[in-house]
Write a protein that holds these residues in place. Structure first.
Motif, PDB file in Angstrom:
ATOM      1  N   GLN A 141      56.627 -38.199 -11.181  1.00  0.00           N
ATOM      2  CA  GLN A 141      56.775 -39.012 -12.373  1.00  0.00           C
ATOM      3  C   GLN A 141      57.092 -38.615 -14.032  1.00  0.00           C
ATOM      4  O   GLN A 141      57.059 -39.605 -14.511  1.00  0.00           O
ATOM      5  CB  GLN A 141      55.703 -40.355 -12.212  1.00  0.00           C
ATOM      6  N   ILE A 142      55.448 -38.446 -14.595  1.00  0.00           N
ATOM      7  CA  ILE A 142      54.786 -37.868 -15.905  1.00  0.00           C
ATOM      8  C   ILE A 142      54.866 -36.748 -16.153  1.00  0.00           C
ATOM      9  O   ILE A 142      54.925 -35.364 -15.771  1.00  0.00           O
ATOM     10  CB  ILE A 142      53.377 -38.170 -15.728  1.00  0.00           C
ATOM     11  N   PRO A 143      56.442 -35.924 -17.187  1.00  0.00           N
ATOM     12  CA  PRO A 143      56.384 -35.472 -17.958  1.00  0.00           C
ATOM     13  C   PRO A 143      55.672 -34.374 -17.971  1.00  0.00           C
ATOM     14  O   PRO A 143      55.484 -33.041 -17.921  1.00  0.00           O
ATOM     15  CB  PRO A 143      57.627 -35.114 -19.108  1.00  0.00           C
ATOM     16  N   GLN A 144      54.496 -34.898 -18.682  1.00  0.00           N
ATOM     17  CA  GLN A 144      53.122 -33.952 -19.449  1.00  0.00           C
ATOM     18  C   GLN A 144      52.223 -33.248 -18.079  1.00  0.00           C
ATOM     19  O   GLN A 144      51.902 -32.473 -18.777  1.00  0.00           O
ATOM     20  CB  GLN A 144      52.126 -35.254 -20.035  1.00  0.00           C
ATOM     21  N   ASN A 145      52.021 -33.860 -17.382  1.00  0.00           N
ATOM     22  CA  ASN A 145      51.967 -33.902 -16.426  1.00  0.00           C
ATOM     23  C   ASN A 145      52.915 -32.537 -15.471  1.00  0.00           C
ATOM     24  O   ASN A 145      52.173 -31.325 -15.539  1.00  0.00           O
ATOM     25  CB  ASN A 145      51.508 -34.123 -14.824  1.00  0.00           C
ATOM     26  N   THR A 146      53.941 -32.303 -15.476  1.00  0.00           N
ATOM     27  CA  THR A 146      54.834 -31.202 -14.802  1.00  0.00           C
ATOM     28  C   THR A 146      54.553 -30.158 -15.562  1.00  0.00           C
ATOM     29  O   THR A 146      54.570 -28.978 -15.721  1.00  0.00           O
ATOM     30  CB  THR A 146      55.845 -31.816 -14.415  1.00  0.00           C
ATOM     31  N   GLY A 147      54.280 -30.680 -16.742  1.00  0.00           N
ATOM     32  CA  GLY A 147      54.587 -29.733 -18.304  1.00  0.00           C
ATOM     33  C   GLY A 147      53.380 -28.543 -18.043  1.00  0.00           C
ATOM     34  O   GLY A 147      53.116 -27.353 -18.677  1.00  0.00           O
ATOM     35  N   ASN A 148      52.285 -29.720 -17.752  1.00  0.00           N
ATOM     36  CA  ASN A 148      51.122 -28.968 -17.730  1.00  0.00           C
ATOM     37  C   ASN A 148      50.668 -27.903 -16.468  1.00  0.00           C
ATOM     38  O   ASN A 148      50.215 -27.337 -16.108  1.00  0.00           O
ATOM     39  CB  ASN A 148      49.650 -29.768 -17.803  1.00  0.00           C
ATOM     40  N   ILE A 149      51.651 -28.706 -15.483  1.00  0.00           N
ATOM     41  CA  ILE A 149      51.069 -27.830 -14.008  1.00  0.00           C
ATOM     42  C   ILE A 149      52.510 -26.507 -14.331  1.00  0.00           C
ATOM     43  O   ILE A 149      52.105 -25.460 -13.486  1.00  0.00           O
ATOM     44  CB  ILE A 149      51.748 -28.535 -13.055  1.00  0.00           C
ATOM     45  N   SER A 150      53.708 -26.797 -14.604  1.00  0.00           N
ATOM     46  CA  SER A 150      54.398 -25.353 -15.376  1.00  0.00           C
ATOM     47  C   SER A 150      53.316 -24.711 -15.830  1.00  0.00           C
ATOM     48  O   SER A 150      53.761 -23.240 -15.775  1.00  0.00           O
ATOM     49  CB  SER A 150      55.514 -26.020 -15.613  1.00  0.00           C
ATOM     50  N   ARG A 151      53.033 -24.699 -17.227  1.00  0.00           N
ATOM     51  CA  ARG A 151      51.928 -23.919 -17.539  1.00  0.00           C
ATOM     52  C   ARG A 151      50.666 -23.238 -16.973  1.00  0.00           C
ATOM     53  O   ARG A 151      50.285 -21.575 -16.245  1.00  0.00           O
ATOM     54  CB  ARG A 151      51.000 -24.830 -18.912  1.00  0.00           C
ATOM     55  N   THR A 152      50.136 -23.806 -15.642  1.00  0.00           N
ATOM     56  CA  THR A 152      49.477 -22.917 -14.715  1.00  0.00           C
ATOM     57  C   THR A 152      49.734 -22.176 -13.827  1.00  0.00           C
ATOM     58  O   THR A 152      49.638 -21.456 -13.434  1.00  0.00           O
ATOM     59  CB  THR A 152      48.559 -24.158 -13.816  1.00  0.00           C
ATOM     60  N   CYS A 153      51.673 -22.506 -13.458  1.00  0.00           N
ATOM     61  CA  CYS A 153      52.012 -21.667 -12.622  1.00  0.00           C
ATOM     62  C   CYS A 153      52.392 -20.848 -13.828  1.00  0.00           C
ATOM     63  O   CYS A 153      52.452 -19.351 -13.029  1.00  0.00           O
ATOM     64  CB  CYS A 153      53.733 -22.583 -12.266  1.00  0.00           C
ATOM     65  N   ALA A 154      52.905 -20.523 -14.674  1.00  0.00           N
ATOM     66  CA  ALA A 154      53.690 -19.383 -15.412  1.00  0.00           C
ATOM     67  C   ALA A 154      52.481 -18.394 -15.163  1.00  0.00           C
ATOM     68  O   ALA A 154      52.272 -17.534 -14.895  1.00  0.00           O
ATOM     69  CB  ALA A 154      53.457 -19.958 -17.214  1.00  0.00           C
ATOM     70  N   VAL A 155      50.601 -18.871 -16.610  1.00  0.00           N
ATOM     71  CA  VAL A 155      49.529 -18.019 -16.295  1.00  0.00           C
ATOM     72  C   VAL A 155      48.798 -17.316 -15.101  1.00  0.00           C
ATOM     73  O   VAL A 155      48.184 -16.165 -14.882  1.00  0.00           O
ATOM     74  CB  VAL A 155      48.585 -18.940 -16.599  1.00  0.00           C
TER      75      VAL A 155
END
Length: 153
Positions: A12-26
């Motif tokens: 529901q929260i775009p900032q959470n998904t953005g942070n998680i996408s960063r974790t996935c990328a690294v």
């Protein structure tokens, strides 16, 4: 090569998904996003949180939970405050999926009741609700990777 799959059901929260996408990328984890979302993938705050990493992601979107489970197989671990197992007590197999629910509701009760042995809990003080979703994903992802001896290849 070991593949970690991070699944967000109805984030529901775009900032959470953005942070998680960063974790996935690294970490090289695959990101699975299950609709409905509380934002659009084009949302500026989502992109801002993971902007430098968005092109490094392996991300797949699904119409709903049924669509996700029809298209994926393997061992699923459901992260919930209601889990009977502590996340660090389990061995995570190759190509597993760590699954997280909505920030405001968590995972559906029916899913948790159908999979009690694979419901994982991150310990925390009992009087407080839960960790932020992006923090919970990072804790879980790095435990899996630790067990896999941080094999990022």
């Amino acid at each position: 090569m070991l593949n970690l799959n991070i699944v967000l059901i109805e984030p529901q929260i775009p900032q959470n998904t953005g942070n998680i996408s960063r974790t996935c990328a690294v970490t090289g984890a695959r990101l699975h996003l299950v609709r409905p979302f509380g934002f659009e993938i084009t949302d500026a705050s989502l992109k801002r949180a993971g902007l430098d990493y968005w092109n490094e992601l392996d991300v797949t979107c699904y119409d709903n939970s049924e669509d996700f489970f029809q298209k994926n197989s393997g061992e699923f671990f459901y992260f919930t405050t209601k889990g009977k197992n502590t996340y660090s007590e389990r061995a995570y197999p190759k190509d597993c999926y760590i699954v997280f629910g909505r920030e405001d509701k968590g995972l559906p009760e029916s899913l948790l009741k159908a999979n009690p042995d694979n419901c994982m809990r991150i310990p925390m003080r009992p009087a407080l609700r839960c960790l932020n979703l992006s923090n919970a994903v990072a804790v879980a992802a790095y435990e899996v990777l630790r067990q896999w001896e941080f094999d990022f290849n």
